[in-house]
Design a protein around this motif. Structure first.
Motif, mmCIF file in Angstrom:
data_model
loop_
_atom_site.group_PDB
_atom_site.id
_atom_site.type_symbol
_atom_site.label_atom_id
_atom_site.label_comp_id
_atom_site.label_asym_id
_atom_site.label_seq_id
_atom_site.Cartn_x
_atom_site.Cartn_y
_atom_site.Cartn_z
ATOM 1 N N ASP A 116 0.765 -1.095 -0.184
ATOM 2 C CA ASP A 116 -0.088 0.111 -0.090
ATOM 3 C C ASP A 116 0.865 1.327 0.117
ATOM 4 N N GLU A 120 0.738 4.299 -2.725
ATOM 5 C CA GLU A 120 0.510 5.604 -2.415
ATOM 6 C C GLU A 120 1.632 6.668 -2.992
ATOM 7 N N GLN A 301 -12.969 0.854 7.353
ATOM 8 C CA GLN A 301 -12.512 2.098 7.651
ATOM 9 C C GLN A 301 -13.411 2.954 8.467
ATOM 10 N N LYS A 322 -10.012 7.452 3.049
ATOM 11 C CA LYS A 322 -10.025 6.024 2.754
ATOM 12 C C LYS A 322 -11.601 5.477 2.651
ATOM 13 N N ARG A 325 -12.628 6.989 -0.564
ATOM 14 C CA ARG A 325 -12.149 6.144 -1.719
ATOM 15 C C ARG A 325 -12.727 5.064 -1.929
#
Length: 341
Positions: A116, A120, A301, A322, A325
Motif C-alpha cells: 500500500d 501511495e 474504515q 479512505k 475512496r
C-alpha cells in the motif's frame, strides 16, 4: 492489557534483556509494537460480533492460531510469547511477576516495501505485480477445499450490513451518499437470488477453500519474494471463501488506487498459472465480489475512523479519506452494474 500499559510496554519494556523502545501502531483489533528487529502483535481485550478476545485464554488461543495459519504464507511469524508485569517493569518472553498477555512475534520488515505504501507513492513495478500473482496462484492451488454449504440469507447480510454505518456517513458527509446505498442493497439481493445456483455449484467444484481472507495491499510486503501476512484467524468463515472472492479483494484494492491496468495485469498473470473462472458467468460473480469487498472495506474504515475520533487520536481524517475512496469505488461499480444513481 490497556492502552496506557501497551504504551509503557512499547517504550520501557524489555525483550531478551534489551529495551524494546518500539514504535506503537494501532489497528481496530490489535496493537503492534515495532522493535528494531521484531514486531510484537498484541490483541485488544474485547468482544465484537465477529470476534472474541475478551479473556487471556482466548487471546492465547488466537495468537497460536494466527501463528499456525500465517505460516502457510511466509516465514516471518516466529512464535507466541508471554508478557509479564512486575511492578513497573514489563517484559516479553521471560520475566517474573504477573502474566498479563501474549504477543505474536514476527520478523520486522521494511515498511517502505509494504504494497500500500508503494501504491501511495507510485513506486510499484509491473514485475512485482507479476511475482505476486504467481505466488498467490500457487498458494490458492495448494489450499484445502472447504465444502461448507452456501446460505443465501447469511450471504445477503454481508452486503446489507453497510446500512449499519449510514448514521456515521450522514453525520460526516451529509446527503452525499443518500439513496444509492439502498439501491445497492436491492441490487445485491437480486443478484444473489438470481445466481444462487452458480454459487452452490462452485462449492461442489472445489473453488471454496481455506484462504487468507484479508488479502489487500496493506497485508503484503513486496520483497524479492512477496511476503503475505496477517490472514484472518478469528472467524473461519471470513477466510473459507471462494477463490474469486479473494482475488476480487486485491483487484478492487488496486482499482481503489486507480491502478486499473495493474489490476488487469495481476488477474491475467494469475490466470496464466491457475484459472478459477470455469464458466462465463463466473466473471459476473467476480464483479459482484469486487462490489462486496469495496462495501466491506469502506465499513471497516468507518469503524476505525469513529474509534479514533472518539478517542481523539491522530489519523482520523486519513481514515475518512479512505472511506470516501472505497465508497466512491463502490458507487462506480454500481453504476457499471446498470443502477441509476
Amino acid at each position: 492489557m490497556e492502552s496506557n500499559e501497551i504504551k509503557k510496554l512499547a517504550k520501557e519494556g524489555e525483550f531478551e534483556g534489551e529495551n524494546i523502545n518500539g514504535l506503537l501502531v494501532e489497528t481496530h483489533i490489535s496493537w503492534v509494537i515495532l522493535g528494531q528487529d521484531y514486531a510484537f502483535k498484541i490483541k485488544k481485550p474485547f468482544k465484537l460480533n465477529f470476534l472474541d478476545y475478551s479473556t487471556l485464554s482466548l487471546r492465547k488461543k488466537f495468537c497460536e492460531l494466527e501463528l499456525l495459519l500465517n505460516g502457510r504464507f511466509s516465514n516471518i511469524y516466529l512464535d507466541v510469547l508471554p508478557i509479564y508485569q512486575n511492578g513497573g517493569k514489563w517484559n516479553i518472553g521471560k520475566g517474573e511477576g504477573n502474566l498479563r498477555d501474549y504477543a505474536v512475534r514476527m520478523k520486522r520488515l521494511d515498511g517502505n516495501k509494504r504494497m500500500d505504501q508503494l501504491l501511495e507513492t507510485g513506486k510499484i513495478k509491473d514485475f512485482q505485480i507479476k511475482e505476486l500473482a504467481k505466488e498467490i496462484a500457487q498458494i490458492h492451488q495448494n489450499s484445502p477445499v472447504i465444502e461448507t454449504p452456501f446460505e443465501l440469507s447469511k450471504t445477503k447480510e454481508f452486503f446489507n450490513d453497510i446500512e449499519s454505518i449510514d448514521v456515521y456517513l450522514k453525520k460526516k458527509f451529509g446527503n452525499e451518499y443518500n439513496g444509492w446505498i439502498e439501491k445497492g442493497i436491492e441490487w445485491s439481493n437480486e443478484f444473489l437470488e438470481k445466481n444462487e445456483k452458480r454459487f452452490r455449484e462452485r462449492i461442489k467444484e472445489g473453488y471454496q477453500r481455506d484462504l487468507h481472507g484479508d488479502l489487500h495491499s496493506g497485508n503484503i510486503f513486496l520483497e524479492e519474494k512477496p511476503v503475505i501476512f496477517d490472514c484472518i484467524e478469528f472467524e473461519e468463515k471470513f477466510r473459507q471463501i471462494d477463490i474469486l472472492y479473494e482475488l476480487a479483494f486485491l483487484c478492487m484494492d488496486l482499482e481503489s488506487f486507480n491502478e486499473i491496468d495493474r489490476a488487469e495485469l495481476f488477474l491475467s498473470t494469475y490466470k496464466s498459472f491457475y484459472n478459477p473462472f470455469k464458466l462465463e458467468k463466473d466473471k459476473e460473480l467476480f464483479f459482484y465480489y469486487k462490489c462486496l469487498r469495496a462495501n466491506i472495506r469502506a465499513k471497516v474504515q468507518v469503524l476505525g475512523a469513529v474509534e479514533k475520533g472518539v478517542n481523539q487520536k491522530s489519523g482520523e481524517d486519513k481514515l475518512w479519506n479512505k472511506v470516501k475512496r472505497y465508497l466512491n469505488l463502490l458507487k462506480r461499480y454500481l453504476g457499471e452494474a446498470g443502477i441509476d444513481l
